[in-house]
Design a protein around this motif. Structure first.
Motif: not given
Ligand SMILES: O=C[C@H](O)[C@H](O)[C@H](O)COP(=O)(O)O
Length: 154
Positions: A92-101, A112-119, A125-130
């Protein structure tokens, strides 16, 4: 963050919870539906959401369907969208950092809902790695999109 959230009938119950949680966290959320468990087609919801993301009306999109898979397939057809199904926090965070999802897809039948909130929290909060290798790969995705796009009228 300005976030647009959508889902089909299968995703509806979890989508409602995710929208409420995002608002509680202070995000500026647009919920584009669907708004009941009446069946709708995930490509229609995905297209409406992707239009908003690529128009700059939202910085990130979140789609919820039964498995997340149909939503991701549909969203990845939209030029400028990089969508991924994420059912673990690392992705969930690396898809943004590496792949700019820019559209994360969740399966309401899978998590479930608790995992969904963590995802969702990890994704937002993730930002693309430059680093050059990541920028180069994203550029290649753009190039593929341009090269493989059907000619108008074909
Ligand atoms: O990938 C597709 C999604 O999981 C859909 O939410 C799912 O296929 C909907 O199925 P049904 O119409 O049987 O509820």
């Amino acid at each position: 963050m300005r976030v647009v959230v959508g889902g089909d009938h299968a995703g509806f119950p979890l989508k409602q919870k995710v929208v409420a949680r995002l608002k509680a966290w202070g995000h500026d959320v647009e919920d584009i539906g669907t708004f009941s468990e009446e069946p709708v087609d995930f490509p229609d919801v995905a297209e409406a959401l992707c239009r908003r993301v690529t128009a700059g009306e939202a910085q990130r999109g979140i789609l919820v369907c039964g498995t997340g898979v149909g939503a991701a397939i549909a969203a990845n057809k939209y030029p400028g969208i990089r969508a991924a199904v994420c059912h673990d926090v690392f992705s969930a965070h690396q898809c943004v950092e590496h792949d700019d999802v820019n559209v994360m897809c969740i399966g309401a039948w899978i998590v479930g809902e608790m995992l969904a909130y963590e995802l969702v929290a990890a994704y937002l909060v993730a930002v693309p790695d430059q680093a050059p290798e990541f920028r180069r790969r994203i550029a290649k995705l753009h190039e593929m999109e341009s090269r493989l796009r059907p000619a108008p009228g074909s």
